[in-house]
Write an enzyme that holds these catalytic residues in place. Structure first.
Site, PDB file in Angstrom:
ATOM      1  N   GLU A 189       0.841  -1.207   0.000  1.00  0.00           N
ATOM      2  CA  GLU A 189       0.000   0.000   0.000  1.00  0.00           C
ATOM      3  C   GLU A 189       0.876   1.257   0.000  1.00  0.00           C
ATOM      4  O   GLU A 189       2.082   1.195   0.194  1.00  0.00           O
ATOM      5  CB  GLU A 189      -0.901   0.044   1.243  1.00  0.00           C
ATOM      6  CG  GLU A 189      -2.338  -0.402   1.002  1.00  0.00           C
ATOM      7  CD  GLU A 189      -3.150   0.601   0.182  1.00  0.00           C
ATOM      8  OE1 GLU A 189      -2.573   1.589  -0.341  1.00  0.00           O
ATOM      9  OE2 GLU A 189      -4.358   0.397   0.039  1.00  0.00           O
ATOM     10  N   ASN A 238     -10.148   5.204   1.367  1.00  0.00           N
ATOM     11  CA  ASN A 238      -9.312   4.979   0.190  1.00  0.00           C
ATOM     12  C   ASN A 238      -9.535   6.080  -0.851  1.00  0.00           C
ATOM     13  O   ASN A 238     -10.392   6.953  -0.673  1.00  0.00           O
ATOM     14  CB  ASN A 238      -9.623   3.615  -0.444  1.00  0.00           C
ATOM     15  CG  ASN A 238      -8.725   2.511   0.065  1.00  0.00           C
ATOM     16  OD1 ASN A 238      -7.502   2.671   0.131  1.00  0.00           O
ATOM     17  ND2 ASN A 238      -9.299   1.382   0.441  1.00  0.00           N
ATOM     18  N   ASP A 292     -10.243   1.198  -4.427  1.00  0.00           N
ATOM     19  CA  ASP A 292      -9.114   1.279  -3.494  1.00  0.00           C
ATOM     20  C   ASP A 292      -8.331   2.567  -3.748  1.00  0.00           C
ATOM     21  O   ASP A 292      -8.935   3.606  -3.984  1.00  0.00           O
ATOM     22  CB  ASP A 292      -8.250   0.021  -3.616  1.00  0.00           C
ATOM     23  CG  ASP A 292      -7.565  -0.359  -2.310  1.00  0.00           C
ATOM     24  OD1 ASP A 292      -6.685   0.395  -1.857  1.00  0.00           O
ATOM     25  OD2 ASP A 292      -7.906  -1.410  -1.737  1.00  0.00           O
TER      26      ASP A 292
END
Length: 278
Positions: A4, A134, A185
């Site tokens: 991430e 997100n 996301d």
């Protein structure tokens, strides 16, 4: 395990990203293909450059100053440090130097997180009761912020003050993904205002026009694509993280690249991230 928070420092030609659950920070120099992996004492998820010597990290306990030469972390601001069930997740720096970042439950507990605005030490709660924050990114003129609660299936937009990055209006739906494959996301916005969004569970990066139309999808060879970043001397390539989190042995056998980080060949008109103003 959970790739991430990728970003790119054009001053050094270095891409940075996290394994949140593994408490690791990856440092990758594109020109020399050299990778370093740094252990972290906490779960981190967002990195931004302050200057040549310092970075800011958003972590499960708040914001930390990171000294590039030594990797030493120094606490700046406690945020949810007393909440043992939450950690940081997605985030990005606005052109004015303020940071937006989100928190969430470590087991995605419903409504356990929030999205915060941090500017010169002042912390403002923007949106509470978030499950999985997100897609935080900003239009090129700094007047629009995008974000999502992945569990909602709705990519949102909100008008903000370009001078402060604080909202001036109420959020509205930019793209309604409810009922679609996978979940919205991480995202970045290019210099033309196009949004590039990773779709978790669908193995792709979607491109959205500034008027909210999904106009293309790029396949990623891992189902749980998590976040893109513009990289390279001209910010014309996409680096994409992915995750192995939650996949069974059977699923991993069918998804062997899960958890890898990729460079996509599709050309993009990216832009570099602004520095965080401490």
């Amino acid at each position: 395990m959970l790739g991430e928070g990728p970003t790119y420092d054009p001053h050094t030609g270095t891409a940075w990203w996290f394994d949140i659950l593994g408490r690791k920070l990856f440092e990758y120099r594109l020109a020399s293909d050299a990778l370093q992996v740094h252990d972290l004492p906490v779960m981190g998820s967002v990195l931004a450059r302050i200057d040549d010597d310092r970075q800011v990290l958003a972590t499960e306990t708040g914001l930390h100053l990171r000294h590039v030469a030594t990797g030493e972390l120094e606490l700046i601001t406690l945020i949810e440090a007393d909440n043992v069930i939450t950690r940081s997740n997605d985030g990005r720096v606005h052109p004015c130097g303020a940071l937006w970042f989100g928190t969430m439950g470590k087991n995605a507990e419903k409504h356990a997180g929030a999205i915060y605005h941090v500017a010169r030490g002042k912390v403002t709660t923007l949106f509470p009761d978030i499950t999985i924050p997100n897609a935080i990114c900003f239009s090129p003129d700094g007047a629009i912020a995008y974000f999502t609660d992945t569990m909602s299936g709705k990519l949102m937009r909100v008008a903000i003050d370009p001078a402060t990055a604080l909202p001036t209006g109420s959020p509205e739906i930019f793209f309604d993904h409810r009922g679609g494959d996978g979940g919205i996301d991480g995202a970045v916005c290019d210099r033309d205002g196009m949004i590039w969004n990773a779709r978790w569970g669908a193995g792709c990066i979607d491109g959205y026009s500034a008027d909210g139309e999904r106009i293309l999808s790029l396949k990623v060879p891992a189902s749980q694509s998590s976040c893109p970043a513009f990289v390279g001397p001209d910010a014309d390539r996409l680096l994409v993280t992915s995750a192995r989190e939650g996949l069974s042995d059977e699923a991993l056998a069918a998804d062997p690249e899960a958890g890898s980080t990729f460079l996509l060949d599709h050309p993009v008109k990216g832009r570099f991230e602004p520095d965080y103003i401490l």
